[in-house]
Design a protein around this motif. Structure first.
Motif, PDB file in Angstrom:
ATOM      1  N   ARG A 275       0.825  -1.208   0.000  1.00 60.94           N
ATOM      2  CA  ARG A 275       0.000   0.000   0.000  1.00 60.94           C
ATOM      3  C   ARG A 275       0.861   1.261   0.000  1.00 60.94           C
ATOM      4  N   LEU A 276       1.934   1.255   0.776  1.00 58.12           N
ATOM      5  CA  LEU A 276       2.797   2.438   0.844  1.00 58.12           C
ATOM      6  C   LEU A 276       3.589   2.635  -0.440  1.00 58.12           C
ATOM      7  N   ALA A 277       3.875   1.544  -1.145  1.00 61.38           N
ATOM      8  CA  ALA A 277       4.621   1.653  -2.396  1.00 61.38           C
ATOM      9  C   ALA A 277       3.862   2.454  -3.442  1.00 61.38           C
ATOM     10  N   ALA A 278       2.549   2.537  -3.294  1.00 62.19           N
ATOM     11  CA  ALA A 278       1.734   3.291  -4.246  1.00 62.19           C
ATOM     12  C   ALA A 278       1.795   4.795  -3.991  1.00 62.19           C
ATOM     13  N   LEU A 279       2.396   5.197  -2.871  1.00 60.25           N
ATOM     14  CA  LEU A 279       2.488   6.621  -2.528  1.00 60.25           C
ATOM     15  C   LEU A 279       3.863   7.122  -2.938  1.00 60.25           C
ATOM     16  N   ALA A 280       3.908   7.919  -3.990  1.00 63.26           N
ATOM     17  CA  ALA A 280       5.196   8.309  -4.593  1.00 63.26           C
ATOM     18  C   ALA A 280       6.057   9.122  -3.648  1.00 63.26           C
ATOM     19  N   ARG A 281       5.468   9.822  -2.710  1.00 61.38           N
ATOM     20  CA  ARG A 281       6.238  10.721  -1.850  1.00 61.38           C
ATOM     21  C   ARG A 281       6.680  10.063  -0.552  1.00 61.38           C
ATOM     22  N   VAL A 282       6.489   8.753  -0.439  1.00 62.60           N
ATOM     23  CA  VAL A 282       6.858   8.030   0.773  1.00 62.60           C
ATOM     24  C   VAL A 282       7.939   6.999   0.446  1.00 62.60           C
ATOM     25  N   HIS A 283       9.042   7.066   1.189  1.00 64.37           N
ATOM     26  CA  HIS A 283      10.105   6.059   1.077  1.00 64.37           C
ATOM     27  C   HIS A 283      10.106   5.237   2.351  1.00 64.37           C
ATOM     28  N   VAL A 284      10.104   3.916   2.208  1.00 65.56           N
ATOM     29  CA  VAL A 284      10.111   3.007   3.349  1.00 65.56           C
ATOM     30  C   VAL A 284      11.444   2.281   3.400  1.00 65.56           C
ATOM     31  N   VAL A 285      12.028   2.174   4.601  1.00 67.40           N
ATOM     32  CA  VAL A 285      13.269   1.430   4.772  1.00 67.40           C
ATOM     33  C   VAL A 285      12.963  -0.064   4.650  1.00 67.40           C
ATOM     34  N   ARG A 306      -1.536  16.073  10.662  1.00 68.40           N
ATOM     35  CA  ARG A 306      -2.726  15.868   9.841  1.00 68.40           C
ATOM     36  C   ARG A 306      -3.264  14.450  10.004  1.00 68.40           C
ATOM     37  N   LEU A 307      -2.366  13.489  10.207  1.00 76.57           N
ATOM     38  CA  LEU A 307      -2.824  12.126  10.473  1.00 76.57           C
ATOM     39  C   LEU A 307      -3.615  12.061  11.775  1.00 76.57           C
ATOM     40  N   ARG A 308      -3.201  12.822  12.766  1.00 73.98           N
ATOM     41  CA  ARG A 308      -3.968  12.855  14.024  1.00 73.98           C
ATOM     42  C   ARG A 308      -5.379  13.376  13.769  1.00 73.98           C
ATOM     43  N   ASP A 309      -5.485  14.400  12.938  1.00 69.25           N
ATOM     44  CA  ASP A 309      -6.811  14.925  12.613  1.00 69.25           C
ATOM     45  C   ASP A 309      -7.659  13.894  11.882  1.00 69.25           C
ATOM     46  N   LEU A 310      -6.986  12.979  11.189  1.00 69.25           N
ATOM     47  CA  LEU A 310      -7.690  11.928  10.452  1.00 69.25           C
ATOM     48  C   LEU A 310      -7.854  10.656  11.276  1.00 69.25           C
ATOM     49  N   GLY A 311      -7.416  10.699  12.551  1.00 64.55           N
ATOM     50  CA  GLY A 311      -7.690   9.593  13.461  1.00 64.55           C
ATOM     51  C   GLY A 311      -6.571   8.597  13.662  1.00 64.55           C
ATOM     52  N   PHE A 312      -5.321   8.946  13.266  1.00 66.90           N
ATOM     53  CA  PHE A 312      -4.211   8.006  13.402  1.00 66.90           C
ATOM     54  C   PHE A 312      -3.048   8.652  14.147  1.00 66.90           C
ATOM     55  N   ALA A 313      -2.484   7.898  15.099  1.00 70.03           N
ATOM     56  CA  ALA A 313      -1.275   8.330  15.805  1.00 70.03           C
ATOM     57  C   ALA A 313      -0.098   7.514  15.298  1.00 70.03           C
ATOM     58  N   VAL A 314       0.944   8.206  14.802  1.00 64.01           N
ATOM     59  CA  VAL A 314       2.187   7.558  14.403  1.00 64.01           C
ATOM     60  C   VAL A 314       3.318   8.153  15.242  1.00 64.01           C
ATOM     61  N   ASP A 339      -5.130  -0.532   5.339  1.00 64.43           N
ATOM     62  CA  ASP A 339      -5.820   0.110   4.215  1.00 64.43           C
ATOM     63  C   ASP A 339      -6.327   1.493   4.621  1.00 64.43           C
ATOM     64  N   ARG A 340      -6.930   1.569   5.803  1.00 64.66           N
ATOM     65  CA  ARG A 340      -7.431   2.868   6.270  1.00 64.66           C
ATOM     66  C   ARG A 340      -6.283   3.845   6.486  1.00 64.66           C
ATOM     67  N   PHE A 341      -5.149   3.339   7.034  1.00 64.06           N
ATOM     68  CA  PHE A 341      -4.013   4.200   7.269  1.00 64.06           C
ATOM     69  C   PHE A 341      -3.428   4.724   5.949  1.00 64.06           C
ATOM     70  N   ALA A 342      -3.299   3.857   4.957  1.00 64.06           N
ATOM     71  CA  ALA A 342      -2.746   4.280   3.666  1.00 64.06           C
ATOM     72  C   ALA A 342      -3.621   5.371   3.036  1.00 64.06           C
ATOM     73  N   GLU A 343      -4.924   5.216   3.156  1.00 63.67           N
ATOM     74  CA  GLU A 343      -5.834   6.234   2.618  1.00 63.67           C
ATOM     75  C   GLU A 343      -5.672   7.551   3.374  1.00 63.67           C
ATOM     76  N   ALA A 344      -5.555   7.450   4.695  1.00 66.38           N
ATOM     77  CA  ALA A 344      -5.380   8.669   5.497  1.00 66.38           C
ATOM     78  C   ALA A 344      -4.033   9.324   5.197  1.00 66.38           C
ATOM     79  N   LEU A 345      -2.996   8.511   5.036  1.00 68.92           N
ATOM     80  CA  LEU A 345      -1.678   9.075   4.741  1.00 68.92           C
ATOM     81  C   LEU A 345      -1.683   9.791   3.389  1.00 68.92           C
ATOM     82  N   GLU A 346      -2.383   9.244   2.422  1.00 66.92           N
ATOM     83  CA  GLU A 346      -2.475   9.906   1.112  1.00 66.92           C
ATOM     84  C   GLU A 346      -3.152  11.262   1.253  1.00 66.92           C
ATOM     85  N   LYS A 347      -4.203  11.337   2.070  1.00 70.22           N
ATOM     86  CA  LYS A 347      -4.882  12.594   2.314  1.00 70.22           C
ATOM     87  C   LYS A 347      -3.964  13.571   3.048  1.00 70.22           C
TER      88      LYS A 347
END
Length: 351
Positions: A275-285, A306-314, A339-347
């Motif tokens: 899911r994260l690989a589909a987000l061009a601006r995110v690099h994962v180790v 912004r993730l907190r506003d969307l309901g996720f704590a990282v 899946d929900r996190f990936a959608e929120a991260l994209e937003k």
């Protein structure tokens, strides 16, 4: 309590701070404790131990269970109030002249060493190398070396041979294996090695079994090291319920359940990576081996808010030496949550 360093890293910031007093119902991806834990059977064992609280804790049975689980004699086992207590004992009990911590990694080892008056040297691994350790990067004069495996927050699993190459007479090699039971087959573990001079392995039962509030872990090392650490401990350092948990989690059925959980985590991590690989601006180790991932992205702090506003704590990752303001850590959860996190991260990235 914060322990800022000269370069501004807050060594005492941990994932629980991201959700503590949040004032909102957040999906917790900041803490690496496995969800839906402790299981009912473990809660029942802990609850049953409450009938004996009038007696002082007796750790002999739990110590024997841990020793048997790793094929070691009991004099090579020390039970602790979580792995964090073990770092304090090591810092206070061992007379190190050049303690060296391999970063980025869990920051409590360095914080404990500093609190004990040690001047800490760092070996900082590089993103260009995938945060992988070259044993030659550790100075020969380092007489206390601390390294995590798999490493928090990078999720890198260092080959056992590379870590074993760091062991030598006159040096204490501390390998933090707090997340090793989340690795299928515990590949890379040194917990059963008794032939390496100065080897100290730390384990935690809080992550896989959801016992962060109970505080239980243990140290595996040569008898003389265990004896020195034990002398630095207060009397009865581990509670009766925690001892009951340690004994229960070393039983064959529990080990089999932990292995199944590790396989599930591996599958869920692969799904999150896709899911994260589909987000061009995110690099994962990668490759990643732990129940968490380290992400690099622009303006990570703003994305985290912004993730907190969307309901996720990282977990912010700029508090780890070797990382900066472009890094975040997220726990691996089930596929629906990912899946929900990936959608929120994209937003959040679009924001």
């Amino acid at each position: 309590m914060s322990t800022p360093t000269d370069d501004g890293h807050d060594l005492r910031h941990h994932g629980d701070a991201e959700v503590r007093d949040a004032g909102a119902d957040l999906t917790d991806l900041a803490v690496n404790v496995r969800t839906r834990t402790p299981p009912a059977w473990l809660t029942a064992r802990i609850t049953a131990s409450l009938s004996t609280l009038a007696a002082y804790p007796d750790g002999r049975a739990a110590r024997r269970a841990v020793a048997a689980r790793h094929g070691r004699p009991t004099e090579e086992v020390l039970l602790t109030a979580g792995a964090a207590e073990a770092f304090v004992l090591l810092a206070r009990a061992l007379a190190a002249r050049r303690p060296t911590v391999v970063h980025p990694q869990f920051t409590e080892p360095e914080a404990a060493l500093r609190d004990a008056g040690h001047r800490v040297h760092r070996v900082v691994l590089r993103e260009e190398d995938g945060f992988r350790l070259d044993p030659a990067a550790v100075p020969r004069e380092a007489d206390l070396v601390v390294v995590g495996n798999p490493t928090n927050p990078t999720s890198v699993l260092h080959p056992a041979a590379d870590l074993a190459a760091l062991a030598r007479p006159g040096r204490v090699l501390v390998v933090d294996e707090a997340f090793m039971d989340a690795v299928p087959g515990e590949s890379g573990s040194l917990a059963g090695r008794r032939d390496l001079p100065g080897l100290v392995v730390l384990r935690s039962l809080t992550k896989t079994w959801g016992l962060a509030g109970l505080r239980i872990g243990y140290v595996l090392a040569a008898p003389e090291v265990i004896a020195a650490l034990s002398r630095a401990q207060p009397l009865w350092p581990v509670s009766t319920p925690a001892l009951a948990a340690a004994e229960a989690c070393c039983e064959p059925a529990a080990l089999a359940e932990a292995e199944r959980a590790a396989l599930t985590i591996a599958r869920d991590r692969a799904h999150l990576l896709d899911r994260l690989a589909a987000l061009a601006r995110v690099h994962v180790v990668t490759p990643a081996a732990g129940p968490f991932l380290l992400l690099r992205l622009d303006r990570a702090d703003g994305v985290r808010e912004r993730l907190r506003d969307l309901g996720f704590a990282v977990r912010r990752a700029d508090t780890f030496p070797g990382l900066g303001p472009r890094w975040l850590r997220t726990a691996v959860r089930d596929r629906e949550t990912s899946d929900r996190f990936a959608e929120a991260l994209e937003k959040a990235l679009a924001g």
